[in-house]
Design an enzyme around this catalytic site. Sequence first.
Site, PDB file in Angstrom:
ATOM      1  NE  ARG A  29      -3.982  -2.034   2.233  1.00  0.00           N
ATOM      2  CZ  ARG A  29      -4.710  -2.413   3.291  1.00  0.00           C
ATOM      3  NH1 ARG A  29      -4.590  -1.765   4.437  1.00  0.00           N
ATOM      4  NH2 ARG A  29      -5.550  -3.418   3.205  1.00  0.00           N
ATOM      5  NE  ARG A  33      -6.771   5.599   3.138  1.00  0.00           N
ATOM      6  CZ  ARG A  33      -7.518   5.046   4.085  1.00  0.00           C
ATOM      7  NH1 ARG A  33      -8.531   5.726   4.606  1.00  0.00           N
ATOM      8  NH2 ARG A  33      -7.243   3.833   4.519  1.00  0.00           N
ATOM      9  NE  ARG A  42     -10.581   8.546  -3.402  1.00  0.00           N
ATOM     10  CZ  ARG A  42     -10.610   7.650  -2.413  1.00  0.00           C
ATOM     11  NH1 ARG A  42      -9.474   7.159  -1.922  1.00  0.00           N
ATOM     12  NH2 ARG A  42     -11.761   7.227  -1.919  1.00  0.00           N
ATOM     13  CG  ASP A  79      -9.776  -2.768  -4.436  1.00  0.00           C
ATOM     14  OD1 ASP A  79     -10.610  -3.703  -4.384  1.00  0.00           O
ATOM     15  OD2 ASP A  79      -9.383  -2.159  -3.429  1.00  0.00           O
ATOM     16  CE1 TYR A 153     -13.842  -6.875   1.343  1.00  0.00           C
ATOM     17  CE2 TYR A 153     -12.243  -8.584   0.831  1.00  0.00           C
ATOM     18  CZ  TYR A 153     -12.597  -7.447   1.532  1.00  0.00           C
ATOM     19  OH  TYR A 153     -11.709  -6.881   2.399  1.00  0.00           O
TER      20      TYR A 153
END
Length: 345
Positions: A29, A33, A42, A79, A153
């Site tokens: 990652r 962020r 973003r 993703d 998921y």
Amino acid sequence: MPDYPTSGRPLLDVLRGQRIDPTPIWLMRQAGRYLPEYRALRAEKGGFLDLVHDSEAAAEVTLQPIKRFGFDGVILFSDILVIPHALGQDLRFVAGEGPRLSPPLVDATLASLEAVPERLDPVYRTVGLVADELGPDKTFLGFAGSPWTVATYMVAGQGSRDQADTRRMAYGDPEAFGEIIDAITTSTVDYLGKQIEAGVHAVQLFDSWSGSLSPAQFERWVIATNAKIVAELGDRYPDTPVIGFPKGAGEKLPAYARETMVDAVGIDETINPEWADEALPASLPVQGNLDPLALIAGGERLDHAVGRIKRAFVGRPHVFNLGHGILPDTPIAHVEHLLALVRQG
């Protein structure tokens, strides 16, 4: 493992079985962020999925960490849930809550979905754009979710703490669940293959929820599926290493490494690095396993943790990494300090 000549890309050479000092480093990652440049892009582009589907923007995000820090590798910005999206589920990201897939397969059948493989086309374009810009000493990593984690998921329609709906289905209707797993596995091989053809040098399978399974279920839904993916990719792309990352595998990690035949294994932060070095197959490249919270803490605790990991793996090929993804509140200065520690050799 074949005896490859040095490629000039240290991270790739380690994944092919060479011991290199200083240890190559990238962070899971690492495009995200904690970086102000990511947050700015973003905000400009809108939602997360919009960013993934904007190939130029996704390529920029992929390259941001290497431009700032000079890591030895970049990992594709995308993703794991693009696979269920391509298999026909609707995908959206809810602010503050995470991804939502519909219809959830706890209430619908796989046969009710209509595949939309072209939804993956922007990802392949992103790979090509990054490959064109990447320096000759940097390794480009592609990735996909491992079938078990992706299935959790697809069945529940969202993430969950214990994956209860999916584990119930796996026990209660293994035939129907097996069809879901098979569809994900087939799609994953094709997806990773097209990433390789578009320009990545190695790929990683993320199994974030493998730790919730019993040993028998782990063997069936994690080891068997990963072994199939590794074998099929190996037949088609024998020069491309595959990293397996079964988070939470614990004592099942050595069996995973032996039976899947991955080229390298990622270890999470809960694993004792000395135990891993002793228990894993000799000379198998390993990746990891700094606790992301130790990186946030910084100071002596970070220094001690980095030193312990480096000492534990001094006798085998090692890629320095975190035990899971970098957290959004990680100080930039701590990442810079980590790089300096690792590259001291």
